[in-house]
Design a protein around this motif. Structure first.
Motif, PDB file in Angstrom:
ATOM      1  N   TYR A  17       0.835  -1.217   0.000  1.00  0.00           N
ATOM      2  CA  TYR A  17       0.000   0.000   0.000  1.00  0.00           C
ATOM      3  C   TYR A  17       0.862   1.256   0.000  1.00  0.00           C
ATOM      4  CZ  TYR A  17      -2.712   3.723   2.315  1.00  0.00           C
ATOM      5  OH  TYR A  17      -3.274   4.930   2.660  1.00  0.00           O
ATOM      6  N   LEU A  18       1.874   1.290   0.857  1.00  0.00           N
ATOM      7  CA  LEU A  18       2.728   2.475   0.944  1.00  0.00           C
ATOM      8  C   LEU A  18       3.490   2.731  -0.353  1.00  0.00           C
ATOM      9  CD1 LEU A  18       4.159   2.027   4.549  1.00  0.00           C
ATOM     10  CD2 LEU A  18       2.648   3.869   3.769  1.00  0.00           C
ATOM     11  N   GLY A  19       3.825   1.669  -1.069  1.00  0.00           N
ATOM     12  CA  GLY A  19       4.606   1.836  -2.289  1.00  0.00           C
ATOM     13  C   GLY A  19       3.809   1.924  -3.565  1.00  0.00           C
ATOM     14  N   HIS A  20       2.501   1.694  -3.487  1.00  0.00           N
ATOM     15  CA  HIS A  20       1.716   1.532  -4.711  1.00  0.00           C
ATOM     16  C   HIS A  20       1.739   2.779  -5.599  1.00  0.00           C
ATOM     17  CE1 HIS A  20      -1.324  -0.309  -7.262  1.00  0.00           C
ATOM     18  NE2 HIS A  20      -1.996   0.823  -7.212  1.00  0.00           N
ATOM     19  N   ALA A  21       1.428   3.924  -5.041  1.00  0.00           N
ATOM     20  CA  ALA A  21       1.379   5.147  -5.855  1.00  0.00           C
ATOM     21  C   ALA A  21       2.756   5.489  -6.409  1.00  0.00           C
ATOM     22  CB  ALA A  21       0.837   6.307  -5.019  1.00  0.00           C
ATOM     23  N   ARG A  22       3.799   5.255  -5.621  1.00  0.00           N
ATOM     24  CA  ARG A  22       5.157   5.552  -6.089  1.00  0.00           C
ATOM     25  C   ARG A  22       5.544   4.645  -7.246  1.00  0.00           C
ATOM     26  NH1 ARG A  22       8.376   4.139  -1.426  1.00  0.00           N
ATOM     27  NH2 ARG A  22      10.211   5.050  -2.422  1.00  0.00           N
ATOM     28  N   LEU A  23       5.146   3.385  -7.196  1.00  0.00           N
ATOM     29  CA  LEU A  23       5.433   2.486  -8.312  1.00  0.00           C
ATOM     30  C   LEU A  23       4.780   2.991  -9.588  1.00  0.00           C
ATOM     31  CD1 LEU A  23       6.549  -0.158  -9.510  1.00  0.00           C
ATOM     32  CD2 LEU A  23       4.383  -1.241  -8.826  1.00  0.00           C
ATOM     33  N   LEU A  24       3.512   3.418  -9.486  1.00  0.00           N
ATOM     34  CA  LEU A  24       2.815   3.924 -10.671  1.00  0.00           C
ATOM     35  C   LEU A  24       3.505   5.170 -11.227  1.00  0.00           C
ATOM     36  CD1 LEU A  24       0.760   1.849  -9.668  1.00  0.00           C
ATOM     37  CD2 LEU A  24      -1.053   3.493 -10.152  1.00  0.00           C
ATOM     38  N   GLU A  25       3.983   6.038 -10.331  1.00  0.00           N
ATOM     39  CA  GLU A  25       4.692   7.238 -10.777  1.00  0.00           C
ATOM     40  C   GLU A  25       5.999   6.881 -11.473  1.00  0.00           C
ATOM     41  OE1 GLU A  25       5.198   9.563  -7.275  1.00  0.00           O
ATOM     42  OE2 GLU A  25       3.051   9.995  -7.061  1.00  0.00           O
ATOM     43  N   LEU A  26       6.735   5.930 -10.920  1.00  0.00           N
ATOM     44  CA  LEU A  26       7.986   5.494 -11.527  1.00  0.00           C
ATOM     45  C   LEU A  26       7.735   4.911 -12.915  1.00  0.00           C
ATOM     46  CD1 LEU A  26       9.979   3.712  -8.671  1.00  0.00           C
ATOM     47  CD2 LEU A  26      10.716   5.703  -9.991  1.00  0.00           C
ATOM     48  N   ALA A  27       6.742   4.066 -13.007  1.00  0.00           N
ATOM     49  CA  ALA A  27       6.446   3.439 -14.295  1.00  0.00           C
ATOM     50  C   ALA A  27       6.066   4.485 -15.336  1.00  0.00           C
ATOM     51  CB  ALA A  27       5.325   2.407 -14.134  1.00  0.00           C
ATOM     52  N   ALA A  28       5.248   5.445 -14.934  1.00  0.00           N
ATOM     53  CA  ALA A  28       4.848   6.499 -15.872  1.00  0.00           C
ATOM     54  C   ALA A  28       6.048   7.335 -16.293  1.00  0.00           C
ATOM     55  CB  ALA A  28       3.777   7.385 -15.236  1.00  0.00           C
ATOM     56  N   GLY A  29       6.938   7.627 -15.339  1.00  0.00           N
ATOM     57  CA  GLY A  29       8.093   8.445 -15.637  1.00  0.00           C
ATOM     58  C   GLY A  29       9.085   7.787 -16.568  1.00  0.00           C
ATOM     59  N   HIS A  30       9.106   6.463 -16.564  1.00  0.00           N
ATOM     60  CA  HIS A  30      10.042   5.726 -17.419  1.00  0.00           C
ATOM     61  C   HIS A  30       9.338   5.006 -18.563  1.00  0.00           C
ATOM     62  CE1 HIS A  30      13.438   6.523 -14.803  1.00  0.00           C
ATOM     63  NE2 HIS A  30      12.715   6.150 -13.755  1.00  0.00           N
ATOM     64  N   ASP A  31       8.058   5.345 -18.754  1.00  0.00           N
ATOM     65  CA  ASP A  31       7.272   4.718 -19.818  1.00  0.00           C
ATOM     66  C   ASP A  31       7.332   3.196 -19.721  1.00  0.00           C
ATOM     67  OD1 ASP A  31       5.555   4.800 -22.002  1.00  0.00           O
ATOM     68  OD2 ASP A  31       7.192   4.723 -23.465  1.00  0.00           O
ATOM     69  N   ALA A  32       7.313   2.704 -18.478  1.00  0.00           N
ATOM     70  CA  ALA A  32       7.417   1.267 -18.236  1.00  0.00           C
ATOM     71  C   ALA A  32       6.030   0.636 -18.135  1.00  0.00           C
ATOM     72  CB  ALA A  32       8.193   1.008 -16.951  1.00  0.00           C
ATOM     73  N   GLN A  33       5.988  -0.645 -18.385  1.00  0.00           N
ATOM     74  CA  GLN A  33       4.748  -1.410 -18.297  1.00  0.00           C
ATOM     75  C   GLN A  33       4.754  -2.225 -17.011  1.00  0.00           C
ATOM     76  OE1 GLN A  33       4.152  -4.143 -21.541  1.00  0.00           O
ATOM     77  NE2 GLN A  33       2.452  -5.201 -20.539  1.00  0.00           N
ATOM     78  N   ILE A  34       3.710  -2.099 -16.207  1.00  0.00           N
ATOM     79  CA  ILE A  34       3.563  -2.897 -14.995  1.00  0.00           C
ATOM     80  C   ILE A  34       2.740  -4.136 -15.316  1.00  0.00           C
ATOM     81  CG2 ILE A  34       2.650  -2.974 -12.639  1.00  0.00           C
ATOM     82  CD1 ILE A  34       3.032   0.056 -12.511  1.00  0.00           C
ATOM     83  N   VAL A  35       3.238  -5.281 -14.904  1.00  0.00           N
ATOM     84  CA  VAL A  35       2.482  -6.528 -15.036  1.00  0.00           C
ATOM     85  C   VAL A  35       1.942  -6.877 -13.652  1.00  0.00           C
ATOM     86  CG1 VAL A  35       2.536  -8.949 -15.722  1.00  0.00           C
ATOM     87  CG2 VAL A  35       3.966  -7.281 -16.926  1.00  0.00           C
ATOM     88  N   VAL A  36       0.635  -6.863 -13.525  1.00  0.00           N
ATOM     89  CA  VAL A  36      -0.042  -7.016 -12.232  1.00  0.00           C
ATOM     90  C   VAL A  36      -0.131  -8.490 -11.863  1.00  0.00           C
ATOM     91  CG1 VAL A  36      -2.186  -6.557 -10.987  1.00  0.00           C
ATOM     92  CG2 VAL A  36      -1.381  -4.939 -12.708  1.00  0.00           C
ATOM     93  N   LYS A  37       0.454  -8.850 -10.697  1.00  0.00           N
ATOM     94  CA  LYS A  37       0.484 -10.250 -10.298  1.00  0.00           C
ATOM     95  C   LYS A  37       0.154 -10.425  -8.813  1.00  0.00           C
ATOM     96  CE  LYS A  37       3.659 -11.885 -13.877  1.00  0.00           C
ATOM     97  NZ  LYS A  37       4.840 -12.717 -14.178  1.00  0.00           N
ATOM     98  N   PRO A  38      -1.102 -10.207  -8.425  1.00  0.00           N
ATOM     99  CA  PRO A  38      -1.477 -10.523  -7.042  1.00  0.00           C
ATOM    100  C   PRO A  38      -1.327 -12.021  -6.798  1.00  0.00           C
ATOM    101  CG  PRO A  38      -3.423 -10.055  -8.372  1.00  0.00           C
ATOM    102  CD  PRO A  38      -2.241  -9.749  -9.227  1.00  0.00           C
ATOM    103  N   PHE A  39      -0.818 -12.394  -5.628  1.00  0.00           N
ATOM    104  CA  PHE A  39      -0.529 -13.807  -5.386  1.00  0.00           C
ATOM    105  C   PHE A  39      -0.864 -14.184  -3.948  1.00  0.00           C
ATOM    106  CE2 PHE A  39       3.164 -11.668  -3.821  1.00  0.00           C
ATOM    107  CZ  PHE A  39       3.776 -12.504  -2.889  1.00  0.00           C
ATOM    108  N   ASP A  40      -0.800 -15.483  -3.680  1.00  0.00           N
ATOM    109  CA  ASP A  40      -1.141 -16.017  -2.357  1.00  0.00           C
ATOM    110  C   ASP A  40       0.090 -15.922  -1.457  1.00  0.00           C
ATOM    111  OD1 ASP A  40      -1.804 -17.483  -0.113  1.00  0.00           O
ATOM    112  OD2 ASP A  40      -2.828 -19.071  -1.230  1.00  0.00           O
TER     113      ASP A  40
END
Length: 201
Positions: A17-40
């Motif tokens: 939760y604490l890192g979620h928004a920062r990850l999205l900002e990083l990805a946008a800033g580097h034009d990166a693609q996030i692959v969403v993998k929620p797991f057990d």
């Protein structure tokens, strides 16, 4: 298009939760693609020697609370150290995120992920409750009822199981966990390194 970042997480993880928004900002800033993998996460704990929170030594539990406080204040992200609905079973939430990704794409899944995490850690919502999950999805202009039905299908369960197996194969032992160029980074406090990896040629 930049690099790919595989994003392994459990929806109830406070550090995810604490890192979620920062990850999205990083990805946008580097034009990166996030692959969403929620797991057990509980299954991975069992494989890697990790312990659920209630079974950890008292000094580890106390330090976790200090770290959450530090990061919440530093990032200015609201976080209730003792939310009403925690510990919480998050498999249903994870599968709702997968169903959303399949139906509406990665951006929608990431937005829902943020809302679900915020529900646990800031909004006092029970993400193990079906009506709560429907309401969160509806608030994002989705058809929550239909998404929940989709999340209960065998195909979504298969995706959840696949992500869990992939996490184990990638030597994941906690959440959040980010993989860039085959290299893993554990914890939102490693996001600076994730950013460097996304920026590298």
């Amino acid at each position: 298009m930049g690099k790919i970042c595989e994003y392994y997480f459990a929806p109830h993880s406070p550090f995810a939760y604490l890192g979620h928004a920062r990850l999205l900002e990083l990805a946008a800033g580097h034009d990166a693609q996030i692959v969403v993998k929620p797991f057990d996460l509980s299954k991975v704990f069992g494989l890697s020697g990790g312990l659920p929170l209630a079974k950890r030594a008292p000094q580890r539990q106390a330090y976790r609370l200090k770290e959450l406080t530090r990061w919440s204040e530093y990032l200015k992200v609201p976080l209730n150290l003792h939310p009403t609905y925690f510990p919480v079973q998050s498999d249903a939430a994870a599968k709702l995120i997968i169903a959303t990704q399949l139906a509406h794409g990665t951006a929608a899944a990431l937005t829902l992920t943020g809302a679900i995490m915020r529900g646990v850690w800031a909004d006092e919502r029970n993400i193990a409750d079906a009506d709560t999950l429907i309401a969160i999805a509806n608030e994002l202009d989705h058809d929550g009822q239909n998404l929940l039905k989709s999340s209960e299908t065998a195909s979504v369960q298969a995706e959840f199981d696949r992500f869990t197996d992939e996490a184990a194969a990638a030597n994941v032992f906690g959440a959040p966990w980010y993989v860039v160029d085959g290299e893993g980074y554990w914890g939102q406090d490693r996001l600076d390194f994730v950013g460097r990896a996304l920026a590298s040629k």
